[in-house]
Design a protein around this motif. Structure first.
Motif, PDB file in Angstrom:
ATOM      1  N   PRO A 139      -4.228 -16.816 -22.575  1.00  0.00           N
ATOM      2  CA  PRO A 139      -3.275 -17.611 -23.352  1.00  0.00           C
ATOM      3  C   PRO A 139      -1.816 -17.419 -22.930  1.00  0.00           C
ATOM      4  O   PRO A 139      -0.932 -18.049 -23.483  1.00  0.00           O
ATOM      5  N   LEU A 140      -1.563 -16.551 -21.943  1.00  0.00           N
ATOM      6  CA  LEU A 140      -0.176 -16.247 -21.591  1.00  0.00           C
ATOM      7  C   LEU A 140       0.470 -17.368 -20.792  1.00  0.00           C
ATOM      8  O   LEU A 140       1.605 -17.779 -21.072  1.00  0.00           O
ATOM      9  N   TYR A 141      -0.241 -17.875 -19.784  1.00  0.00           N
ATOM     10  CA  TYR A 141       0.307 -18.941 -18.947  1.00  0.00           C
ATOM     11  C   TYR A 141      -0.621 -20.145 -18.999  1.00  0.00           C
ATOM     12  O   TYR A 141      -1.839 -20.009 -18.863  1.00  0.00           O
ATOM     13  N   ARG A 142      -0.012 -21.318 -19.172  1.00  0.00           N
ATOM     14  CA  ARG A 142      -0.779 -22.553 -19.282  1.00  0.00           C
ATOM     15  C   ARG A 142      -0.649 -23.387 -18.009  1.00  0.00           C
ATOM     16  O   ARG A 142       0.246 -23.171 -17.205  1.00  0.00           O
ATOM     17  N   ASN A 143      -1.543 -24.346 -17.880  1.00  0.00           N
ATOM     18  CA  ASN A 143      -1.500 -25.265 -16.751  1.00  0.00           C
ATOM     19  C   ASN A 143      -0.123 -25.935 -16.679  1.00  0.00           C
ATOM     20  O   ASN A 143       0.361 -26.492 -17.662  1.00  0.00           O
ATOM     21  N   GLY A 144       0.509 -25.869 -15.531  1.00  0.00           N
ATOM     22  CA  GLY A 144       1.829 -26.473 -15.349  1.00  0.00           C
ATOM     23  C   GLY A 144       2.992 -25.513 -15.504  1.00  0.00           C
ATOM     24  O   GLY A 144       4.117 -25.828 -15.095  1.00  0.00           O
ATOM     25  N   ASP A 145       2.774 -24.330 -16.101  1.00  0.00           N
ATOM     26  CA  ASP A 145       3.845 -23.336 -16.187  1.00  0.00           C
ATOM     27  C   ASP A 145       4.251 -22.896 -14.778  1.00  0.00           C
ATOM     28  O   ASP A 145       3.446 -22.893 -13.852  1.00  0.00           O
ATOM     29  N   VAL A 146       5.513 -22.528 -14.628  1.00  0.00           N
ATOM     30  CA  VAL A 146       6.035 -22.088 -13.331  1.00  0.00           C
ATOM     31  C   VAL A 146       6.387 -20.606 -13.413  1.00  0.00           C
ATOM     32  O   VAL A 146       7.119 -20.180 -14.310  1.00  0.00           O
ATOM     33  N   LEU A 147       5.843 -19.833 -12.496  1.00  0.00           N
ATOM     34  CA  LEU A 147       6.093 -18.398 -12.446  1.00  0.00           C
ATOM     35  C   LEU A 147       7.049 -18.089 -11.303  1.00  0.00           C
ATOM     36  O   LEU A 147       6.841 -18.545 -10.181  1.00  0.00           O
ATOM     37  N   ILE A 148       8.097 -17.326 -11.589  1.00  0.00           N
ATOM     38  CA  ILE A 148       8.994 -16.872 -10.539  1.00  0.00           C
ATOM     39  C   ILE A 148       8.512 -15.503 -10.066  1.00  0.00           C
ATOM     40  O   ILE A 148       8.347 -14.576 -10.853  1.00  0.00           O
ATOM     41  N   VAL A 149       8.266 -15.414  -8.778  1.00  0.00           N
ATOM     42  CA  VAL A 149       7.685 -14.224  -8.171  1.00  0.00           C
ATOM     43  C   VAL A 149       8.713 -13.595  -7.236  1.00  0.00           C
ATOM     44  O   VAL A 149       9.377 -14.297  -6.475  1.00  0.00           O
ATOM     45  N   GLU A 150       8.836 -12.278  -7.320  1.00  0.00           N
ATOM     46  CA  GLU A 150       9.811 -11.573  -6.483  1.00  0.00           C
ATOM     47  C   GLU A 150       9.099 -10.565  -5.586  1.00  0.00           C
ATOM     48  O   GLU A 150       8.770  -9.456  -6.019  1.00  0.00           O
ATOM     49  N   PRO A 151       8.825 -10.946  -4.331  1.00  0.00           N
ATOM     50  CA  PRO A 151       8.180  -9.999  -3.414  1.00  0.00           C
ATOM     51  C   PRO A 151       9.122  -8.837  -3.103  1.00  0.00           C
ATOM     52  O   PRO A 151      10.327  -8.995  -3.050  1.00  0.00           O
ATOM     53  N   GLY A 152       8.553  -7.680  -2.941  1.00  0.00           N
ATOM     54  CA  GLY A 152       9.361  -6.504  -2.614  1.00  0.00           C
ATOM     55  C   GLY A 152       9.930  -5.801  -3.818  1.00  0.00           C
ATOM     56  O   GLY A 152      10.456  -4.684  -3.692  1.00  0.00           O
TER      57      GLY A 152
END
Length: 213
Positions: A139-152
């Protein structure tokens, strides 16, 4: 002066600044969706109920706001409608992310085929966005949500992370434990099993630092 009304007003202003409702802000921070409802701001006998320092830390982390930004809102100097610069970052769908050619060996975006998305939050220069597809992260993230990812970015137990395996599987999970031999991940959706993956099978791990909801 720090007051009950000003702290709650700052939470409302922070939610508005990042285009969220109070319940949306609570969900993004991993809290109960009713945690910031107006009915929760007073006890049954009418006494002021303050948000916990843990809740405040979680909403600051979830939005990418700084402590200084929140303090300005508490002091009433920032206003809720101050325009914030929008940041453009590379965007890719989760399904595409499993294919080759979009990341270098360290998990940084590379190659062609990336779209761009503008988001009202600060990001590192190497950050990128992944669009959730399907319901595997409910239930945390739904279809269409955008996640910002920070490698490193450094990771620790309890962080939400995106992991890509050498076989091309890309998943968003909660980091439970990582050693030189394996990484243990807890599923966001209880329908899906937790994972214990040998590190030799992991291509990269990147921390989720923000999510649009």
């Amino acid at each position: 002066m720090l007051s009950h009304d000003r702290v709650w007003a700052a939470i409302d202003a922070l939610a508005e600044r990042y285009s969220l409702s109070a319940s949306g802000l609570a969900r993004r921070a991993g809290l109960d969706s009713t945690a910031f409802n107006k009915s929760k701001r007073l006890s049954s006998d009418g006494r002021p109920r303050w948000p916990s320092t843990e809740s405040l830390a979680k909403i600051i982390e979830a939005t990418g706001a700084s402590l200084e930004e929140f303090t300005i809102l508490v002091e009433g100097r920032g206003g809720s409608a101050v325009p914030q610069p929008r940041v453009a970052v590379p965007l890719l769908g989760f399904a595409q992310a499993g294919a080759g050619g979009f990341f270098d060996d360290a998990g940084y975006p590379s190659g062609q085929g990336w779209d761009l998305v503008e988001l009202p939050t600060r990001t590192a220069e190497t950050s990128y966005a992944l669009k959730v597809q399907g319901d595997s992260m409910l239930p945390l993230y739904r279809n269409g949500d955008v996640l910002i990812v920070e490698p490193g970015a450094p990771t620790r137990k309890g962080d939400r992370v995106v992991v890509k395996t050498i076989a091309g599987e890309v998943m968003a999970k909660v980091l439970d434990r990582q050693t030189a031999k394996s990484i243990v991940l807890v599923s966001l959706n209880p329908v899906h099993p937790d994972r214990d993956i040998p590190m030799r099978d992991v291509e990269w791990v990147a921390r989720i630092v923000w999510a649009s909801q």
